[in-house]
Design a protein around this motif. Structure first.
Motif, PDB file in Angstrom:
ATOM      1  N   HIS A 158       0.870  -1.236   0.025  1.00  0.00           N
ATOM      2  CA  HIS A 158       0.077   0.132  -0.097  1.00  0.00           C
ATOM      3  C   HIS A 158       0.851   1.236  -0.089  1.00  0.00           C
ATOM      4  O   HIS A 158       0.574   2.191  -0.789  1.00  0.00           O
ATOM      5  CB  HIS A 158      -0.694  -0.122   1.068  1.00  0.00           C
ATOM      6  N   LYS A 159       1.691   1.348   0.731  1.00  0.00           N
ATOM      7  CA  LYS A 159       2.506   2.418   0.911  1.00  0.00           C
ATOM      8  C   LYS A 159       3.209   2.725  -0.301  1.00  0.00           C
ATOM      9  O   LYS A 159       3.342   4.040  -0.813  1.00  0.00           O
ATOM     10  CB  LYS A 159       3.479   2.107   2.106  1.00  0.00           C
ATOM     11  N   VAL A 160       3.844   1.824  -0.988  1.00  0.00           N
ATOM     12  CA  VAL A 160       4.531   2.093  -2.187  1.00  0.00           C
ATOM     13  C   VAL A 160       3.476   2.577  -3.288  1.00  0.00           C
ATOM     14  O   VAL A 160       3.928   3.560  -4.161  1.00  0.00           O
ATOM     15  CB  VAL A 160       5.196   0.828  -2.682  1.00  0.00           C
ATOM     16  N   ALA A 161       2.583   1.996  -3.605  1.00  0.00           N
ATOM     17  CA  ALA A 161       1.466   2.305  -4.444  1.00  0.00           C
ATOM     18  C   ALA A 161       1.132   3.841  -4.239  1.00  0.00           C
ATOM     19  O   ALA A 161       0.827   4.585  -5.263  1.00  0.00           O
ATOM     20  CB  ALA A 161       0.392   1.148  -4.500  1.00  0.00           C
ATOM     21  N   ILE A 162       0.734   3.985  -2.988  1.00  0.00           N
ATOM     22  CA  ILE A 162       0.227   5.662  -2.657  1.00  0.00           C
ATOM     23  C   ILE A 162       1.384   6.439  -3.032  1.00  0.00           C
ATOM     24  O   ILE A 162       1.177   7.529  -3.531  1.00  0.00           O
ATOM     25  CB  ILE A 162      -0.052   5.622  -1.259  1.00  0.00           C
ATOM     26  N   ASN A 163       2.593   6.320  -2.567  1.00  0.00           N
ATOM     27  CA  ASN A 163       3.731   6.997  -2.738  1.00  0.00           C
ATOM     28  C   ASN A 163       4.014   7.373  -4.495  1.00  0.00           C
ATOM     29  O   ASN A 163       4.195   8.792  -4.775  1.00  0.00           O
ATOM     30  CB  ASN A 163       4.814   6.634  -2.146  1.00  0.00           C
ATOM     31  N   GLU A 164       3.816   6.266  -5.117  1.00  0.00           N
ATOM     32  CA  GLU A 164       4.145   6.444  -6.505  1.00  0.00           C
ATOM     33  C   GLU A 164       2.965   7.178  -7.262  1.00  0.00           C
ATOM     34  O   GLU A 164       3.372   7.997  -8.116  1.00  0.00           O
ATOM     35  CB  GLU A 164       4.344   4.989  -7.062  1.00  0.00           C
ATOM     36  N   LEU A 168       3.357  10.787  -9.227  1.00  0.00           N
ATOM     37  CA  LEU A 168       2.926  10.914 -10.617  1.00  0.00           C
ATOM     38  C   LEU A 168       1.855  12.315 -10.651  1.00  0.00           C
ATOM     39  O   LEU A 168       1.998  13.141 -11.545  1.00  0.00           O
ATOM     40  CB  LEU A 168       1.838   9.858 -10.913  1.00  0.00           C
ATOM     41  N   ALA A 169       1.257  12.150  -9.648  1.00  0.00           N
ATOM     42  CA  ALA A 169       0.347  13.554  -9.381  1.00  0.00           C
ATOM     43  C   ALA A 169       0.991  14.855  -9.504  1.00  0.00           C
ATOM     44  O   ALA A 169       0.707  15.773  -9.767  1.00  0.00           O
ATOM     45  CB  ALA A 169      -0.810  13.607  -8.183  1.00  0.00           C
ATOM     46  N   LYS A 170       2.171  14.799  -8.466  1.00  0.00           N
ATOM     47  CA  LYS A 170       3.002  15.866  -8.383  1.00  0.00           C
ATOM     48  C   LYS A 170       3.770  16.238  -9.658  1.00  0.00           C
ATOM     49  O   LYS A 170       3.861  17.367  -9.986  1.00  0.00           O
ATOM     50  CB  LYS A 170       4.206  15.630  -7.426  1.00  0.00           C
ATOM     51  N   VAL A 180      -5.247  15.285  -2.716  1.00  0.00           N
ATOM     52  CA  VAL A 180      -6.360  14.791  -2.682  1.00  0.00           C
ATOM     53  C   VAL A 180      -6.287  13.444  -3.098  1.00  0.00           C
ATOM     54  O   VAL A 180      -6.951  12.245  -2.487  1.00  0.00           O
ATOM     55  CB  VAL A 180      -7.262  15.413  -3.873  1.00  0.00           C
ATOM     56  N   ILE A 181      -5.063  12.941  -3.847  1.00  0.00           N
ATOM     57  CA  ILE A 181      -4.797  11.434  -4.365  1.00  0.00           C
ATOM     58  C   ILE A 181      -4.448  10.645  -3.044  1.00  0.00           C
ATOM     59  O   ILE A 181      -4.642   9.395  -2.912  1.00  0.00           O
ATOM     60  CB  ILE A 181      -3.942  11.492  -5.381  1.00  0.00           C
ATOM     61  N   ASN A 182      -3.528  11.242  -2.451  1.00  0.00           N
ATOM     62  CA  ASN A 182      -3.092  10.704  -1.325  1.00  0.00           C
ATOM     63  C   ASN A 182      -4.069  10.323  -0.217  1.00  0.00           C
ATOM     64  O   ASN A 182      -4.498   9.116   0.424  1.00  0.00           O
ATOM     65  CB  ASN A 182      -1.949  11.525  -0.518  1.00  0.00           C
ATOM     66  N   GLY A 183      -5.233  11.384   0.049  1.00  0.00           N
ATOM     67  CA  GLY A 183      -6.251  11.196   0.868  1.00  0.00           C
ATOM     68  C   GLY A 183      -7.317   9.965   0.463  1.00  0.00           C
ATOM     69  O   GLY A 183      -7.758   9.294   1.232  1.00  0.00           O
ATOM     70  N   CYS A 184      -7.488  10.226  -0.948  1.00  0.00           N
ATOM     71  CA  CYS A 184      -8.524   9.187  -1.583  1.00  0.00           C
ATOM     72  C   CYS A 184      -7.921   7.635  -1.439  1.00  0.00           C
ATOM     73  O   CYS A 184      -8.590   6.757  -1.049  1.00  0.00           O
ATOM     74  CB  CYS A 184      -8.533   9.445  -2.985  1.00  0.00           C
TER      75      CYS A 184
END
Length: 205
Positions: A158-164, A168-170, A180-184
Motif C-alpha cells: 500500500h505505502k509504495v503504491a500510494i507514494n508512487e 505521478l500527481a506531483k 487529494v490522491i493521497n487522501g483518497c
C-alpha cells in the motif's frame, strides 16, 4: 523504486489517459499504439529518452535569489517540458524496451479488469468538485485506477503504491491533486480493502 517501475507507471499513465480521452479500452489502446507503424518521415531524437528522468517528480516551490536565476530556471523548465512532451508522444517502442512494455501491458490488464469496481469506489471517495468536473480530472482518475489495481491485483504494498501515485500527481497534475490522491487512496485502503495488521500499519503515514 527503480527505473523500470517508474517507466512502467509513466507508460500506464500515458496510455490510460489517452484511452479515456478516446473512450477506448486501455489494453486495446496500448496494443494499437505498440503495433502502430511510424508515420512517413517521422524521426525520433533518442537523446530525449537519455536525458528524460522517469523517476523525477515536482517537489515544492523553488526559491531563487536573483532574476537571472529565475530566468535560467524557467528556461530549463521549458526545455524539460518540451523534452518530456516529445518522449510521451513518441511511439512506445521507441521509448520503452520490451521488458517495460510487457510489465506495462500486464498492469493495464489489471487496471481494465478492476475498472468497473474501482469506478464505484472512486465515486464514493473523491471530493465533490472532482465529480463536478470529471473531464478535467481524467488524469487524476487514471492515477487512482492504476494505484488501486497495483494494490488489489498486483500485490504492491500500500505505502509504495500510494507514494508512487502521489509522485505521478506531483509531476503531471495541478497543485492540489497530490494531496487529494493521497487522501483518497488512504481512504480506499482503510475502508475498501481487507487489511491484515501488517498492511494496516504499513498504510499509515
Amino acid at each position: 523504486m527503480d527505473w523500470t517501475d517508474a517507466a512502467r507507471r509513466r507508460c500506464c499513465r500515458m496510455v490510460s489517459y489517452a484511452a479515456c480521452l478516446e473512450g477506448a479500452d486501455v489494453v486495446r489502446h496500448f496494443d494499437r499504439r505498440v503495433a502502430a507503424r511510424r508515420e512517413p518521415g517521422y524521426v525520433f531524437n533518442k537523446a530525449c529518452v537519455q536525458s528524460y528522468n522517469f523517476m523525477s517528480f515536482c517537489g515544492g516551490p523553488l526559491e531563487v535569489a536573483t532574476e537571472e536565476e529565475a530566468e535560467k530556471l524557467m528556461s530549463q523548465n521549458e526545455k524539460d517540458s518540451a523534452n518530456e512532451a516529445e518522449v510521451l508522444s513518441a511511439p512506445p517502442r521507441l521509448v520503452y524496451n520490451n521488458f517495460v512494455l510487457r510489465l506495462a501491458r500486464d498492469m493495464l490488464v489489471a487496471v481494465a479488469s478492476g475498472w468497473d469496481q474501482h469506478v464505484e469506489v472512486i465515486n464514493k471517495i473523491i471530493p465533490q468538485h472532482w465529480k463536478d468536473e470529471p473531464v478535467a480530472r481524467i488524469l487524476e482518475l487514471c492515477i487512482l485506477h492504476i494505484a488501486m489495481a497495483e494494490m488489489t491485483s498486483k500485490g504492491t504494498p500500500h505505502k509504495v503504491a500510494i507514494n508512487e501515485a502521489v509522485d505521478l500527481a506531483k509531476r503531471f497534475c495541478d497543485g492540489g491533486a497530490p494531496r487529494v490522491i493521497n487522501g483518497c487512496l488512504r481512504t480506499y485502503v482503510k475502508d475498501h480493502m481487507n487489511n491484515g495488521p501488517s498492511q494496516a500499519a504499513e498504510s499509515k503515514p
